[in-house]
Structure formats: structure tokens, C-alpha cells
Scaffold this active site. Structure first.
Site, PDB file in Angstrom:
ATOM      1  N   LYS A  52      17.601  -7.138 -40.931  1.00  0.00           N
ATOM      2  CA  LYS A  52      18.839  -7.935 -41.028  1.00  0.00           C
ATOM      3  C   LYS A  52      19.762  -7.341 -42.091  1.00  0.00           C
ATOM      4  O   LYS A  52      20.971  -7.200 -41.879  1.00  0.00           O
ATOM      5  CB  LYS A  52      18.512  -9.390 -41.398  1.00  0.00           C
ATOM      6  CG  LYS A  52      18.036 -10.217 -40.225  1.00  0.00           C
ATOM      7  CD  LYS A  52      17.510 -11.570 -40.654  1.00  0.00           C
ATOM      8  CE  LYS A  52      16.787 -12.230 -39.489  1.00  0.00           C
ATOM      9  NZ  LYS A  52      16.030 -13.404 -39.848  1.00  0.00           N
ATOM     10  N   GLN A  96      14.485 -17.540 -43.941  1.00  0.00           N
ATOM     11  CA  GLN A  96      13.565 -16.940 -42.982  1.00  0.00           C
ATOM     12  C   GLN A  96      12.369 -17.856 -42.730  1.00  0.00           C
ATOM     13  O   GLN A  96      11.752 -18.380 -43.663  1.00  0.00           O
ATOM     14  CB  GLN A  96      13.098 -15.563 -43.520  1.00  0.00           C
ATOM     15  CG  GLN A  96      12.235 -14.778 -42.564  1.00  0.00           C
ATOM     16  CD  GLN A  96      12.970 -14.333 -41.294  1.00  0.00           C
ATOM     17  OE1 GLN A  96      14.185 -14.173 -41.284  1.00  0.00           O
ATOM     18  NE2 GLN A  96      12.232 -14.149 -40.220  1.00  0.00           N
ATOM     19  N   ASP A 119      22.002 -19.500 -38.326  1.00  0.00           N
ATOM     20  CA  ASP A 119      20.858 -19.616 -37.410  1.00  0.00           C
ATOM     21  C   ASP A 119      21.140 -20.669 -36.336  1.00  0.00           C
ATOM     22  O   ASP A 119      20.482 -20.669 -35.288  1.00  0.00           O
ATOM     23  CB  ASP A 119      19.616 -20.088 -38.193  1.00  0.00           C
ATOM     24  CG  ASP A 119      18.654 -18.955 -38.519  1.00  0.00           C
ATOM     25  OD1 ASP A 119      18.619 -17.963 -37.770  1.00  0.00           O
ATOM     26  OD2 ASP A 119      17.937 -19.085 -39.535  1.00  0.00           O
TER      27      ASP A 119
HETATM   28  N1  GUN Z   1      11.793 -16.240 -37.951  1.00  0.00           N
HETATM   29  C1  GUN Z   1      11.686 -15.686 -36.720  1.00  0.00           C
HETATM   30  N2  GUN Z   1      12.867 -15.735 -36.074  1.00  0.00           N
HETATM   31  C2  GUN Z   1      13.737 -16.329 -36.905  1.00  0.00           C
HETATM   32  C3  GUN Z   1      15.119 -16.658 -36.804  1.00  0.00           C
HETATM   33  O1  GUN Z   1      15.795 -16.414 -35.787  1.00  0.00           O
HETATM   34  N3  GUN Z   1      15.675 -17.242 -37.894  1.00  0.00           N
HETATM   35  C4  GUN Z   1      14.962 -17.547 -38.999  1.00  0.00           C
HETATM   36  N4  GUN Z   1      15.581 -18.146 -40.013  1.00  0.00           N
HETATM   37  N5  GUN Z   1      13.667 -17.262 -39.133  1.00  0.00           N
HETATM   38  C5  GUN Z   1      13.066 -16.663 -38.078  1.00  0.00           C
END
Ligand code: GUN
Length: 296
Positions: A52, A96, A119
Site C-alpha cells: 500500500k 489494517q 476502506d
Molecule cells: N486486511 C485484509 N484486507 C483488508 C482491507 O481491505 N482493509 C483493511 N483495513 N484490512 C484488510
């Protein structure tokens, strides 16, 4: 049989997002900023978060990573979220998942300002998504819609079967596919579904999002079906330098023999999640530039 190339679509969209970010900077002096909070050392989470950050910088965006120890506790995480909510250089806040045991992920999502909830997990955004109002869409479901469109698949009047009812993927994907603008007829299957194959065999489109390798096999498909594989599962592989390889929730080999199109793992849905995260961060930064008097 067509392989739906998520890397190619991601590359195209990320370059458009980078152009958008550069234009926002030139016209308004605003650099879109994304902050990610990572709690603990879960290896899959560390690798997602690293990807990311890299993608953010490549798109010309400002990126902040806040690493907290696994035992940081809910109060500390909520403090960081609130601080980032008030930081004008940050347009997107992401915590996350998964979070350590004892931390309420719902409470954390609720603490993120809906305007910065890139998100799309906050109940305000989820509610507006369901009602068709203005919201930031959850990244993986939004990426799935983009991939289907990119592959030239018309969902109107088709039967889409979604496997898995998670809040992150299955449930919002089912909602978005049933929107009038997409117009699929949707069945949402889950761990309580008695006979999965009975449903998948009538599907024109199957979205596999159970988190379990081998959930979908070729014999469960109608010939010519489209398979969107959301799974990212590590399976042991002594022949790989890392000791594992990534597989989806669908058995690629058998599904590819029956399907008309399929997303590979890796290189299908995976890159789209980060792409749509950048999309939301740019969108949030653009909205932040609109004065409240201009908002409708
Ligand atoms: N963990 C796995 N996929 C995601 C996601 O799309 N967003 C977040 N915040 N955590 C994750």
C-alpha cells in the site's frame, strides 16, 4: 477462456489516479495523503501494508505508516485514529485487519471519520452504499465491479452467486451486483448453505470469497461461467524460495477448463484492492477541497 488481468487494469487506473493526484496538487496545492495503522507483526498484513505504501508513493501521494505493538490496546489505536481524523494532510485513514484479540474492529471502524474512511467499513459508508447514497465504496468489491466491466461482461439479467458473507467482501459485493446500474440477480451463499454446487451450477458469474482454497472446483460450474476469485491463501510449497505459494479460493486448473473467463491468483482481484484504495484516497482529497458551501 480469458484470463482477466487485474495487473493490467490496475496499471491503467493507477496511472489515471496519479494524473488526478498531480492535477489536484497543481490546481489546489493539495497532495492526497493516506495513513495506515498496523498493529502487530502479522506477516500477511506487513506485506499488504508495504504494498500500500509503495503504491501510494508511486501515485504521487503522501503516505504515513503508524506501527503499533500487538499489545498496544484499543484505547491507543482509537487515539491514533482520532489524531489522524484531525490531521489536514491526511485524507484517508485505514486500520489494517485483522486486529489483535480483544480489540473491537467495529469500534475502530466507527471511530474513523466517514469522510476519511477509505476502506468503506464505517457504518455511515456501509449504510449509504446500501441506500445508493454518496459514500466511499469498499475497495475489493469496487475493484471486482471494475474488473467485470473491464472484461466486457454485461451483468444485466445474469445470475451472480457470491460465496462468502464477510463484511469486507461477500456482503458488499452482493449488494453492489444487485444495484440497478449492474442489474445482476444475486444469490449470497455462505457456510450455512446446504448445497453450494446446486447454486454455483446455475451461476453465470461466481465470486469466490470464502478464504478457503478449493471452495470452487470446475465440476461446480456451468460451462462458460465467469469466475472472480478473491481468495489469497498461502499454501506450503517446498519448491518455492519463500516456502509457500499463493492460491485463490477457486481451483484454477479445473475451473479454467469450464469457465469463459477467470481472474488469476495472484494478479487478479488482489492488485485492484490497493488500486481502489488509491482511488478512494484521491476522491476523499478532492472532496476535502470543496468548501462546505459548495457541497450539495
Ligand atoms: N486486511 C485484509 N484486507 C483488508 C482491507 O481491505 N482493509 C483493511 N483495513 N484490512 C484488510
Amino acid at each position: 477462456m480469458k484470463i482477466i488481468d487485474g495487473k493490467a487494469l490496475s496499471a491503467r487506473l493507477r496511472s489515471e489516479i496519479a494524473e488526478g493526484a498531480a492535477a489536484l496538487k497543481a490546481e489546489k496545492g493539495v497532495t492526497p495523503g493516506l495513513a495506515v495503522i498496523l498493529v502487530g507483526e502479522n506477516p500477511a498484513s506487513v506485506s499488504y501494508v508495504t504494498a500500500k505504501e509503495k503504491a501510494c508513493l508511486a501515485a504521487g501521494m503522501h503516505s504515513v505508516l503508524i506501527r503499533l505493538p500487538a499489545d498496544a490496546g484499543e484505547a491507543k489505536i482509537l487515539d491514533e485514529v482520532r489524531r489522524l481524523n484531525d490531521d489536514p494532510a491526511i485524507h484517508g485513514v485505514l486500520v489494517q485487519l485483522p486486529l489483535p484479540q480483544g480489540v473491537d474492529a467495529g469500534k475502530v471502524a466507527a471511530a474513523i471519520s466517514p469522510e476519511k474512511d477509505v476502506d468503506g467499513f464505517n457504518a455511515v459508508n456501509v449504510g449509504n452504499m446500501v441506500l445508493g447514497g454518496r459514500c466511499l465504496l469498499p475497495c475489493t468489491p469496487h475493484g471486482i465491479l471494475k474488473l467485470i466491466e473491464f472484461a466486457g461482461i454485461d451483468c444485466r439479467g445474469k445470475h451472480a452467486v457470491v460465496l462468502g458473507r464477510s463484511n469486507i467482501v461477500g456482503t458488499p459485493t452482493a449488494i453492489l451486483l444487485s444495484r440497478k446500474s449492474v442489474n445482476a440477480t444475486v444469490t449470497l451463499c455462505h457456510s450455512g448453505t446446504a448445497d453450494l454446487a446446486k447454486f454455483t451450477r446455475t451461476a453465470d458469474i461466481v465470486v469466490a470469497a470464502t478464504g478457503k482454497p478449493g471452495t470452487l472446483t470446475g465440476d461446480m460450474l456451468k460451462p462458460g461461467a465467469v469466475v472472480i476469485d478473491v481468495g489469497v491463501n498461502r499454501v506450503e510449497d517446498a519448491s518455492s524460495a519463500r516456502g509457500y505459494r499463493l492460491v485463490g479460493d477457486a481451483d484454477f486448473e479445473s475451473c479454467a477448463k469450464v469457465a469463459s473467463a477467470i481472474t488469476p491468483v495472484p494478479g487478479g482481484v488482489g492488485p485492484m484492492t490497493i488500486t481502489m484504495l488509491l482511488w478512494n484516497t484521491l476522491e476523499s482529497a478532492r472532496r476535502g477541497c470543496v468548501s462546505s458551501a459548495d457541497r450539495v
